[in-house]
Design a protein around this motif. Structure first.
Motif, PDB file in Angstrom:
ATOM      1  N   ARG A  95       0.740  -1.281   0.129  1.00 40.86           N
ATOM      2  CA  ARG A  95      -0.030  -0.067   0.010  1.00 40.86           C
ATOM      3  C   ARG A  95       0.823   1.419  -0.075  1.00 40.86           C
ATOM      4  N   HIS A  96       1.883   1.270   0.930  1.00 39.55           N
ATOM      5  CA  HIS A  96       2.709   2.448   0.887  1.00 39.55           C
ATOM      6  C   HIS A  96       3.533   2.401  -0.575  1.00 39.55           C
ATOM      7  N   LYS A  97       3.805   1.260  -0.934  1.00 47.62           N
ATOM      8  CA  LYS A  97       4.523   1.350  -2.557  1.00 47.62           C
ATOM      9  C   LYS A  97       3.588   2.178  -3.687  1.00 47.62           C
ATOM     10  N   VAL A  98       2.406   1.674  -3.310  1.00 48.63           N
ATOM     11  CA  VAL A  98       1.004   2.289  -4.430  1.00 48.63           C
ATOM     12  C   VAL A  98       1.150   3.888  -4.108  1.00 48.63           C
ATOM     13  N   ARG A  99       1.021   4.207  -2.737  1.00 51.57           N
ATOM     14  CA  ARG A  99       1.113   5.458  -2.192  1.00 51.57           C
ATOM     15  C   ARG A  99       2.329   6.290  -3.161  1.00 51.57           C
ATOM     16  N   ARG A 100       3.356   5.767  -2.989  1.00 48.56           N
ATOM     17  CA  ARG A 100       4.632   6.263  -3.421  1.00 48.56           C
ATOM     18  C   ARG A 100       4.562   6.513  -5.258  1.00 48.56           C
ATOM     19  N   LEU A 101       3.884   5.296  -5.907  1.00 48.45           N
ATOM     20  CA  LEU A 101       3.883   5.337  -7.162  1.00 48.45           C
ATOM     21  C   LEU A 101       3.004   6.432  -7.865  1.00 48.45           C
ATOM     22  N   GLY A 103       2.115   9.357  -6.095  1.00 48.77           N
ATOM     23  CA  GLY A 103       2.531  10.562  -5.529  1.00 48.77           C
ATOM     24  C   GLY A 103       1.119  11.087  -4.374  1.00 48.77           C
ATOM     25  N   ALA A 104       0.657  10.019  -4.195  1.00 50.20           N
ATOM     26  CA  ALA A 104      -0.504  10.311  -3.118  1.00 50.20           C
ATOM     27  C   ALA A 104      -0.055  10.766  -1.595  1.00 50.20           C
ATOM     28  N   ALA A 105      -0.786  11.601  -1.026  1.00 48.51           N
ATOM     29  CA  ALA A 105      -0.349  12.195   0.288  1.00 48.51           C
ATOM     30  C   ALA A 105      -0.418  11.026   1.374  1.00 48.51           C
ATOM     31  N   ASP A 106      -1.328  10.142   1.201  1.00 43.67           N
ATOM     32  CA  ASP A 106      -1.512   9.079   2.614  1.00 43.67           C
ATOM     33  C   ASP A 106      -1.858   7.915   1.994  1.00 43.67           C
ATOM     34  N   SER A 107      -1.175   6.876   2.529  1.00 42.28           N
ATOM     35  CA  SER A 107      -1.424   5.416   2.407  1.00 42.28           C
ATOM     36  C   SER A 107      -3.005   5.067   2.487  1.00 42.28           C
ATOM     37  N   ARG A 108      -3.579   5.902   3.391  1.00 40.01           N
ATOM     38  CA  ARG A 108      -5.001   5.392   3.643  1.00 40.01           C
ATOM     39  C   ARG A 108      -5.890   5.682   2.667  1.00 40.01           C
ATOM     40  N   GLU A 109      -5.356   6.453   1.637  1.00 43.23           N
ATOM     41  CA  GLU A 109      -6.051   6.597   0.509  1.00 43.23           C
ATOM     42  C   GLU A 109      -6.232   5.673  -0.587  1.00 43.23           C
ATOM     43  N   VAL A 110      -5.439   4.463  -0.319  1.00 43.37           N
ATOM     44  CA  VAL A 110      -5.098   3.535  -1.580  1.00 43.37           C
ATOM     45  C   VAL A 110      -5.917   2.381  -0.989  1.00 43.37           C
ATOM     46  N   VAL A 111      -6.959   1.936  -1.814  1.00 40.45           N
ATOM     47  CA  VAL A 111      -7.884   0.835  -1.527  1.00 40.45           C
ATOM     48  C   VAL A 111      -7.443  -0.037  -2.631  1.00 40.45           C
ATOM     49  N   PRO A 231       5.373   9.053 -15.591  1.00 42.42           N
ATOM     50  CA  PRO A 231       4.914   8.975 -14.139  1.00 42.42           C
ATOM     51  C   PRO A 231       3.401   9.612 -13.993  1.00 42.42           C
ATOM     52  N   VAL A 232       2.931   9.130 -12.927  1.00 39.00           N
ATOM     53  CA  VAL A 232       1.493   9.639 -12.639  1.00 39.00           C
ATOM     54  C   VAL A 232       1.668  10.196 -11.244  1.00 39.00           C
ATOM     55  N   ASP A 233       1.068  11.313 -11.084  1.00 33.18           N
ATOM     56  CA  ASP A 233       1.117  12.206  -9.759  1.00 33.18           C
ATOM     57  C   ASP A 233      -0.332  12.712  -9.483  1.00 33.18           C
ATOM     58  N   VAL A 234      -0.980  11.937  -8.827  1.00 29.22           N
ATOM     59  CA  VAL A 234      -2.615  12.102  -8.593  1.00 29.22           C
ATOM     60  C   VAL A 234      -2.882  13.736  -8.123  1.00 29.22           C
ATOM     61  N   GLN A 235      -1.939  13.920  -7.037  1.00 30.79           N
ATOM     62  CA  GLN A 235      -2.154  15.540  -6.293  1.00 30.79           C
ATOM     63  C   GLN A 235      -1.849  16.440  -7.540  1.00 30.79           C
ATOM     64  N   ALA A 236      -0.946  16.302  -8.554  1.00 29.44           N
ATOM     65  CA  ALA A 236      -0.497  17.055  -9.721  1.00 29.44           C
ATOM     66  C   ALA A 236      -1.810  17.144 -10.453  1.00 29.44           C
ATOM     67  N   LEU A 237      -2.277  16.151 -10.672  1.00 33.88           N
ATOM     68  CA  LEU A 237      -3.475  16.193 -11.661  1.00 33.88           C
ATOM     69  C   LEU A 237      -4.686  16.716 -11.064  1.00 33.88           C
ATOM     70  N   GLY A 238      -4.963  16.821  -9.827  1.00 33.06           N
ATOM     71  CA  GLY A 238      -5.906  17.595  -9.517  1.00 33.06           C
ATOM     72  C   GLY A 238      -7.293  16.900  -9.303  1.00 33.06           C
ATOM     73  N   CYS A 239      -7.180  15.299  -9.544  1.00 30.96           N
ATOM     74  CA  CYS A 239      -8.403  14.636  -9.450  1.00 30.96           C
ATOM     75  C   CYS A 239      -8.804  14.247  -8.036  1.00 30.96           C
ATOM     76  N   LEU A 258      -7.967   1.510  -6.130  1.00 31.10           N
ATOM     77  CA  LEU A 258      -8.684   2.768  -6.126  1.00 31.10           C
ATOM     78  C   LEU A 258      -8.010   3.960  -5.401  1.00 31.10           C
ATOM     79  N   TRP A 259      -7.526   4.913  -5.699  1.00 31.48           N
ATOM     80  CA  TRP A 259      -6.837   5.950  -4.960  1.00 31.48           C
ATOM     81  C   TRP A 259      -8.156   6.966  -4.886  1.00 31.48           C
ATOM     82  N   GLY A 260      -8.383   7.551  -3.612  1.00 27.21           N
ATOM     83  CA  GLY A 260      -9.399   8.362  -3.669  1.00 27.21           C
ATOM     84  C   GLY A 260      -8.873   9.505  -2.434  1.00 27.21           C
ATOM     85  N   LYS A 261      -9.517  10.788  -2.735  1.00 24.67           N
ATOM     86  CA  LYS A 261      -8.923  11.592  -1.481  1.00 24.67           C
ATOM     87  C   LYS A 261      -9.603  11.118  -0.303  1.00 24.67           C
TER      88      LYS A 261
END
Ligand code: C6P
Length: 428
Positions: A95-101, A103-111, A231-239, A258-261
């Protein structure tokens, strides 16, 4: 290029470029780590050009999955014994690795889900359904995969809402201005592909997300074809939500993300009920666990998730800039050569495409073409690619599709062209 290759023999280092330039991407070192590449099909060396359907797996991913079953075989989040603790640590580590891949802020956002399809269905039912009223709209685009159309149709049908497609032009480029005009008070969600699986178009997701944000509308991005060519950065995408599948990014099948805010996930009710998603259960009623576990009912695909973690380690250990440049070179060579073939039409000619070329050959059905190519050892996909509205938009029932990954070579592009020439000769 650096890559971890637990069982493969060492390969020669990348050749330095001219005048001290960085060395070229070492595709042979990567290929040495992908066992499935090294086989013959119908007596010919395999040329695998179907990575948009699923990518081939590096040895380290296969080993990671095997290790789960051979050593760390236990359920997660449930046991205090050593095997369960090892499995849980590896599972949560992924889960932490997906967060890094991402660019998410928090691993709890990775389902963790079964794939992109399930991730989108989760958002449809847990996020959108309670917010949707008769007359509302879900704004998609004309180039979506069925996985980003049908789940919205299902929830819309429940309340009398509808799915509205934003148009694309004859190259397969999204008309962002038209999408902006379709955004209105009825729009409850914008859902679009980052990269089209049928056309290769890369959508201007950040631009669309900014438009939607200004209108107060959340955005889901189908990243199934984007993450492999990151690379993908979900925070930069603003989704608000982002979905992808492990199997297209060198990981196992049957697992996705599923990554979600976090604020959205916290506000969402559960989707499926069962073990691990609850805090308390009684016959009077139950209460829910926090995200992400709230959305992971039942025993998950433990080996798949851990395999995804290994795939991410592998990918992030590569020379990614070199890999992207290499993939672009493959696409450019294929596009250039295919456009010279008499009677061949490329379907999807947007500038800045990712690693997909769809095409039709006059007088040869795409399925026949794919069968002939297969006999030459060349694996491509033929059909509507689960994107029937795209086929309709371009007036074809189907296309043949060559899709590239970082392990393909320029020689393989040439092999595709030779095989197409053979097909043309057969049908001449
Ligand atoms: N596209 C292809 O050959 P799943 O099946 O859940 O892993 O992914 C679904 C999906 C969603 N969105 C896009 C853009 C996709 O490309 C896919 C899967 C494969 O193009 C199989 S149809």
């Amino acid at each position: 290029m650096k890559a971890t290759a637990p069982r493969e023999p060492a390969t020669s280092p990348a050749t330095p470029g001219p005048h001290g330039a960085p060395p070229a991407f070492d595709v042979e070192a990567v290929r040495a780590q992908i066992p499935a590449l090294h086989q013959e099909v119908h007596g010919k060396p395999l040329v695998y050009l179907d990575s948009a359907a699923t990518s081939l797996k590096p040895r380290c991913v296969i080993d990671a999955v095997e290790r789960v079953y051979a050593r760390d075989c236990a359920n997660v989040h449930r046991g205090v014994h050593a095997l369960s603790e090892r499995a849980t640590a590896a599972f949560e580590g992924a889960r932490h690795k997906v967060r890094r891949l991402l660019g998410a802020a928090d691993s709890r956002e990775v389902v963790f889900t079964r794939g992109t399809t399930e991730a989108i269905n989760l958002v449809a039912w847990s996020f959108l359904r309670p917010r949707l009223r008769a007359g509302d709209e879900v704004l998609v685009t004309e180039l979506e995969h069925h996985a980003n159309i049908v789940p919205w149709q299902l929830v819309c049908a429940e309340v009398g809402a509808r799915v509205v497609p934003a148009p694309i032009d004859d190259r397969g480029v999204l008309d962002v201005a038209a999408l902006g005009r379709l955004l209105g008070p009825r729009t409850k969600l914008v859902a679009l592909a980052h990269t089209s699986n049928a056309l290769g178009t890369v959508n201007p997701v950040a631009e669309v997300a900014a438009l939607a944000r200004a209108a107060g509308v959340p955005v889901l991005v189908d990243g199934a074809q984007a993450v492999p060519h990151g690379p993908v950065d979900v925070q930069a995408l603003g989704c608000d939500f982002f979905a992808f599948s492990a199997h297209k990014v060198y990981g196992p099948t049957g697992v996705g993300v599923l990554w979600g805010k976090l604020a959205h996930l916290e506000a969402m009710g559960p989707w499926q009920g069962g073990g691990d998603m609850i805090r308390t259960v009684s016959f009077e009623g139950s209460t829910w666990n926090d995200p992400p576990h709230r959305f992971e009912a039942g025993t998950p695909n433990i080996a798949g998730v851990i395999g995804l973690g290994a795939a991410i380690d592998w990918l992030l250990g590569l020379d990614l800039a070199g890999a992207r440049a290499h993939e672009q070179a493959l696409l450019a060579r294929a596009t250039d050569a295919l456009s010279r073939v008499p009677g061949l039409r490329i379907v999807g000619t947007a500038p800045g495409k990712a690693s997909v070329v769809g095409f039709v050959l006059e007088g040869v059905h795409p399925h026949d073409l794919a069968t002939i190519l297969d006999h030459e050892g060349v694996a491509v996909r033929a059909g509507h690619h689960c994107a029937q509205p795209v086929m309709r938009r371009f007036g074809v029932p189907a296309t043949a599709r060559a899709s590239f990954a970082l392990y393909n070579t320029l020689d393989e592009v040439d092999a595709l062209l030779r095989a197409i020439e053979r097909a043309r000769a057969l049908f001449a």
